[in-house]
Write a protein that holds these residues in place. Structure first.
Motif, PDB file in Angstrom:
ATOM      1  N   GLY A  55       0.804  -1.368  -0.309  1.00  0.00           N
ATOM      2  CA  GLY A  55       0.026   0.013  -0.027  1.00  0.00           C
ATOM      3  C   GLY A  55       0.616   0.965  -0.341  1.00  0.00           C
ATOM      4  O   GLY A  55       1.652   1.204   0.099  1.00  0.00           O
ATOM      5  N   GLU A  56       0.015   2.434  -0.133  1.00  0.00           N
ATOM      6  CA  GLU A  56       1.322   3.611  -0.434  1.00  0.00           C
ATOM      7  C   GLU A  56       1.373   4.007   1.353  1.00  0.00           C
ATOM      8  O   GLU A  56       0.352   3.964   1.946  1.00  0.00           O
ATOM      9  CB  GLU A  56       0.501   5.013  -0.790  1.00  0.00           C
ATOM     10  N   THR A  57       2.409   4.582   1.844  1.00  0.00           N
ATOM     11  CA  THR A  57       3.027   5.390   2.496  1.00  0.00           C
ATOM     12  C   THR A  57       3.078   6.833   2.203  1.00  0.00           C
ATOM     13  O   THR A  57       2.892   7.065   1.349  1.00  0.00           O
ATOM     14  CB  THR A  57       4.037   4.644   3.473  1.00  0.00           C
ATOM     15  N   ALA A  58       2.848   7.465   4.072  1.00  0.00           N
ATOM     16  CA  ALA A  58       3.739   8.986   4.429  1.00  0.00           C
ATOM     17  C   ALA A  58       4.698   8.862   4.144  1.00  0.00           C
ATOM     18  O   ALA A  58       5.432   8.370   4.776  1.00  0.00           O
ATOM     19  CB  ALA A  58       2.287   9.503   5.177  1.00  0.00           C
ATOM     20  N   TRP A  59       5.133  10.171   3.888  1.00  0.00           N
ATOM     21  CA  TRP A  59       6.208  10.948   4.613  1.00  0.00           C
ATOM     22  C   TRP A  59       6.260  11.884   4.638  1.00  0.00           C
ATOM     23  O   TRP A  59       5.083  12.379   4.822  1.00  0.00           O
ATOM     24  CB  TRP A  59       6.876  10.937   3.025  1.00  0.00           C
ATOM     25  N   LEU A  60       6.384  12.503   5.428  1.00  0.00           N
ATOM     26  CA  LEU A  60       6.525  13.857   6.073  1.00  0.00           C
ATOM     27  C   LEU A  60       7.788  14.768   5.815  1.00  0.00           C
ATOM     28  O   LEU A  60       8.811  14.451   6.155  1.00  0.00           O
ATOM     29  CB  LEU A  60       6.201  13.730   7.914  1.00  0.00           C
ATOM     30  N   VAL A  72      -3.635  10.668   6.021  1.00  0.00           N
ATOM     31  CA  VAL A  72      -4.451  11.357   6.986  1.00  0.00           C
ATOM     32  C   VAL A  72      -4.720  11.038   8.202  1.00  0.00           C
ATOM     33  O   VAL A  72      -4.990  12.219   9.141  1.00  0.00           O
ATOM     34  CB  VAL A  72      -5.854  10.550   5.739  1.00  0.00           C
ATOM     35  N   ASP A  73      -4.265   9.528   8.852  1.00  0.00           N
ATOM     36  CA  ASP A  73      -4.418  10.055  10.243  1.00  0.00           C
ATOM     37  C   ASP A  73      -3.178  11.141  10.847  1.00  0.00           C
ATOM     38  O   ASP A  73      -3.439  11.640  11.661  1.00  0.00           O
ATOM     39  CB  ASP A  73      -3.926   8.661  10.251  1.00  0.00           C
ATOM     40  N   VAL A  74      -2.196  11.210  10.189  1.00  0.00           N
ATOM     41  CA  VAL A  74      -1.135  12.502  10.610  1.00  0.00           C
ATOM     42  C   VAL A  74      -1.631  13.620  10.179  1.00  0.00           C
ATOM     43  O   VAL A  74      -1.443  14.458  11.410  1.00  0.00           O
ATOM     44  CB  VAL A  74      -0.066  11.575   9.679  1.00  0.00           C
ATOM     45  N   ALA A  75      -2.409  13.280   9.460  1.00  0.00           N
ATOM     46  CA  ALA A  75      -3.326  15.172   9.140  1.00  0.00           C
ATOM     47  C   ALA A  75      -3.739  15.411  10.208  1.00  0.00           C
ATOM     48  O   ALA A  75      -3.760  16.652  10.997  1.00  0.00           O
ATOM     49  CB  ALA A  75      -3.770  15.261   8.275  1.00  0.00           C
ATOM     50  N   ARG A  76      -4.713  14.452  10.953  1.00  0.00           N
ATOM     51  CA  ARG A  76      -5.394  14.869  12.030  1.00  0.00           C
ATOM     52  C   ARG A  76      -4.789  15.079  12.648  1.00  0.00           C
ATOM     53  O   ARG A  76      -5.443  15.692  13.567  1.00  0.00           O
ATOM     54  CB  ARG A  76      -6.355  13.656  12.088  1.00  0.00           C
ATOM     55  N   GLU A  77      -4.177  14.326  13.388  1.00  0.00           N
ATOM     56  CA  GLU A  77      -2.876  14.300  14.257  1.00  0.00           C
ATOM     57  C   GLU A  77      -2.616  16.449  14.600  1.00  0.00           C
ATOM     58  O   GLU A  77      -1.776  16.550  15.579  1.00  0.00           O
ATOM     59  CB  GLU A  77      -2.169  12.769  14.866  1.00  0.00           C
ATOM     60  N   LEU A  78      -1.928  16.203  13.259  1.00  0.00           N
ATOM     61  CA  LEU A  78      -0.795  17.288  13.508  1.00  0.00           C
ATOM     62  C   LEU A  78      -1.872  19.054  12.920  1.00  0.00           C
ATOM     63  O   LEU A  78      -1.412  19.788  13.565  1.00  0.00           O
ATOM     64  CB  LEU A  78       0.156  17.092  12.233  1.00  0.00           C
ATOM     65  N   LYS A  79      -3.066  18.610  12.156  1.00  0.00           N
ATOM     66  CA  LYS A  79      -4.173  20.145  12.376  1.00  0.00           C
ATOM     67  C   LYS A  79      -3.869  20.526  13.509  1.00  0.00           C
ATOM     68  O   LYS A  79      -3.678  22.083  12.605  1.00  0.00           O
ATOM     69  CB  LYS A  79      -4.801  19.279  11.735  1.00  0.00           C
ATOM     70  N   SER A  80      -4.029  21.002  14.256  1.00  0.00           N
ATOM     71  CA  SER A  80      -4.966  21.811  15.355  1.00  0.00           C
ATOM     72  C   SER A  80      -3.351  21.996  15.999  1.00  0.00           C
ATOM     73  O   SER A  80      -3.049  22.896  16.977  1.00  0.00           O
ATOM     74  CB  SER A  80      -5.363  21.103  16.193  1.00  0.00           C
ATOM     75  N   ARG A  99      -3.420   8.342   1.430  1.00  0.00           N
ATOM     76  CA  ARG A  99      -4.117   7.049   2.044  1.00  0.00           C
ATOM     77  C   ARG A  99      -4.617   7.708   3.615  1.00  0.00           C
ATOM     78  O   ARG A  99      -3.598   8.371   4.569  1.00  0.00           O
ATOM     79  CB  ARG A  99      -3.429   6.351   1.200  1.00  0.00           C
ATOM     80  N   SER A 100      -4.461   6.527   4.109  1.00  0.00           N
ATOM     81  CA  SER A 100      -5.129   6.476   5.757  1.00  0.00           C
ATOM     82  C   SER A 100      -3.537   6.553   6.360  1.00  0.00           C
ATOM     83  O   SER A 100      -4.083   7.740   7.678  1.00  0.00           O
ATOM     84  CB  SER A 100      -5.484   5.406   5.764  1.00  0.00           C
ATOM     85  N   SER A 101      -2.412   6.583   6.248  1.00  0.00           N
ATOM     86  CA  SER A 101      -1.367   7.059   6.854  1.00  0.00           C
ATOM     87  C   SER A 101      -0.928   8.948   6.990  1.00  0.00           C
ATOM     88  O   SER A 101      -1.539   8.925   8.170  1.00  0.00           O
ATOM     89  CB  SER A 101       0.010   6.133   6.251  1.00  0.00           C
TER      90      SER A 101
END
Length: 97
Positions: A1-6, A53-61, A49-51
């Motif tokens: 699957g796709e993974t996320a990079w920050l 989106v999950d990270v973005a939700r945590e970092l948004k605020s 993808r899900s990774s």
């Protein structure tokens, strides 16, 4: 699957947050552990993808600016200090789009 990079950079004028020393750094989502490491920084998340989106939700605020770069995005969309941007876009040295 796709993974996320920050990709993260220090906050403007602060010389960076803990661990960054004012330099930009790249972290794979599998090594992402503590959102506090990104507090008050400009963060670019690559992936939609899900990774990512999950990270973005945590970092948004807690981030100064949050950008999500994804291939399925056609136009720049903004909500407060968060921005979805299409592939091919880049950040300026000061953390702006």
């Amino acid at each position: 699957g796709e993974t996320a990079w920050l990709a993260a950079g220090g906050s403007k004028g602060s010389g960076g947050s803990k661990g960054s020393g004012g330099r930009r750094r790249v972290v794979h989502a599998v090594h992402y552990d503590d959102p506090e490491e990104f507090r008050d920084q400009s963060v670019l998340i690559v992936g939609g993808r899900s990774s990512a989106v999950d990270v973005a939700r945590e970092l948004k605020s807690i981030t100064r600016c949050l950008y999500v770069l994804e291939s399925g995005c056609r136009d720049i969309t903004r909500e407060d200090h968060c921005c979805r941007i299409p592939m091919g876009s880049s950040l300026n040295p000061d953390g702006t789009l």
